[in-house]
Design an enzyme around this catalytic site. Structure first.
Site, short mmCIF file in Angstrom:
data_model
loop_
_atom_site.label_atom_id
_atom_site.label_comp_id
_atom_site.label_asym_id
_atom_site.label_seq_id
_atom_site.Cartn_x
_atom_site.Cartn_y
_atom_site.Cartn_z
CE LYS A 143 -3.34 4.01 8.51
NZ LYS A 143 -2.23 4.56 8.55
CD GLN A 171 -0.09 5.98 11.28
OE1 GLN A 171 -0.67 4.92 10.61
NE2 GLN A 171 -0.55 6.97 10.99
CG ASP A 218 2.10 3.86 3.99
OD1 ASP A 218 0.63 4.37 4.05
OD2 ASP A 218 2.72 3.80 5.17
N1 GUN Z 1 0.66 9.24 9.09
C1 GUN Z 1 -0.11 10.17 8.65
N2 GUN Z 1 -0.86 9.54 7.29
C2 GUN Z 1 -0.04 8.48 7.29
C3 GUN Z 1 -0.18 7.38 6.15
O1 GUN Z 1 -1.07 7.44 5.18
N3 GUN Z 1 0.66 6.47 6.33
C4 GUN Z 1 1.53 6.18 7.40
N4 GUN Z 1 2.25 5.34 7.32
N5 GUN Z 1 1.58 7.18 8.26
C5 GUN Z 1 0.82 8.21 8.35
#
Ligand code: GUN
Length: 284
Positions: free
Chosen positions: A52, A96, A119
């Site tokens: 990211k 996350q 998200d």
């Molecule tokens: N963990 C697995 N996929 C995601 C996601 O799309 N966003 C976040 N914040 N955590 C995750």
């Protein structure tokens, strides 16, 4: 032989569009900024967070990483989110998941300002998706829709089956297909006649989290198959939720793993962060 829908190719296009718009925003004095919070040292989460941050640099965003120890308290995490909610240079906040067990994930999601919730996990954004009036879409389902559009597939009137009912993928995925007039069925671990239901699908989205779960007998001739899974097979090789080798000859379109839905998720996160920067500056 199915046509392969390349997430690599489509995500590069999405990122190029974001990069261009980012340059335009910077010319107006706005530098889009994303804060990424990671708690603990889960190796998979570390890889995702690194990817990211790399994507942010690639499109020209500022990114800030907050790597907190596994023992971080709920209070400390909520206090950081409060600070980031108020920080003008940060337009998007991503925490996350999964979080260590002692932390309350729901409370953490609720604490992120809906305007910075890139998200789209906050209940207010989930509700907006439900009524079809949204700024942010959850990244993975939005990425799947982008692939469907890119391949020129019309969802309207099609029988769509989503395997998996998670808040992150299955449920919003079903909603996005419904918004495009698909006839949608959500399957899950208690579904009876799973094989038959899947085998009637024109569009099949697999989001189960089990390696090679979708076998050839579960796929209709000429179906469009979208594979959200990222798993390891018995030899430790990366594979999806679909048994690609047997299903591919029967499908009309299929996404590979890796190089399918995976790269789309991060591209859509960039798109959401750009939208957040625009929203917070009265430009959208
Ligand atoms: N963990 C697995 N996929 C995601 C996601 O799309 N966003 C976040 N914040 N955590 C995750």
């Amino acid at each position: 032989m199915a046509i392969l829908i390349s997430g690599k190719e489509v995500s590069a296009k999405v990122r190029a569009d974001v990069r261009k718009e980012c340059e335009e925003l910077k010319a107006k004095g706005i530098a889009p900024g994303l804060a990424v919070i990671i708690v603990g040292d889960d190796p998979a989460s570390r890889v995702y967070v690194n990817n990211k941050k790399k994507a942010c640099a690639d499109v020209g965003f500022v990114s800030e990483e907050y790597a907190l120890p596994a023992e971080t308290t709920q209070e400390e995490l909520l206090s950081l989110i409060d600070t980031l909610n108020k920080k003008d240079e940060i337009h998007g906040i991503l925490c996350q998941l999964p979080l260590p067990k002692h932390l309350d994930e729901k409370a953490v999601i609720n604490a992120i300002s809906p305007l910075k919730d890139v998200d789209a996990f906050h209940p207010s954004n989930v509700g907006r998706i439900m009524i079809g009036d949204y700024h942010f879409l959850p990244c993975t389902p939005a990425g799947v829709m982008e692939l469907i559009h890119y391949a020129g597939i019309d969802v309207s009137g099609k029988s769509c089956v989503v395997i998996g009912r998670s808040n992150i993928v299955g449920k919003p995925m079903a909603m996005l297909l419904l918004h495009e007039n698909g006839t949608v069925t959500i399957c899950h671990s208690r579904t009876k006649n799973l094989k038959e239901i899947c085998a009637a699908a024109d569009i099949l989205v697999a989001a189960v989290g089990r390696p090679k779960f979708v076998t050839v007998d579960m796929v209709k001739d000429g179906a469009v198959v979208l594979d959200v899974g990222i798993n390891r097979d018995e030899n430790g090789k990366l594979c999806g939720d679909v048994d690609f080798d047997s299903v591919e000859p029967k499908a009309s379109y299929i996404t590979p793993v890796p190089g399918g839905v995976g790269p789309m998720t991060i591209a859509m996160l960039m798109k959401n962060t750009l939208m957040a920067a625009k929203l917070q500056n009265g430009l959208s």
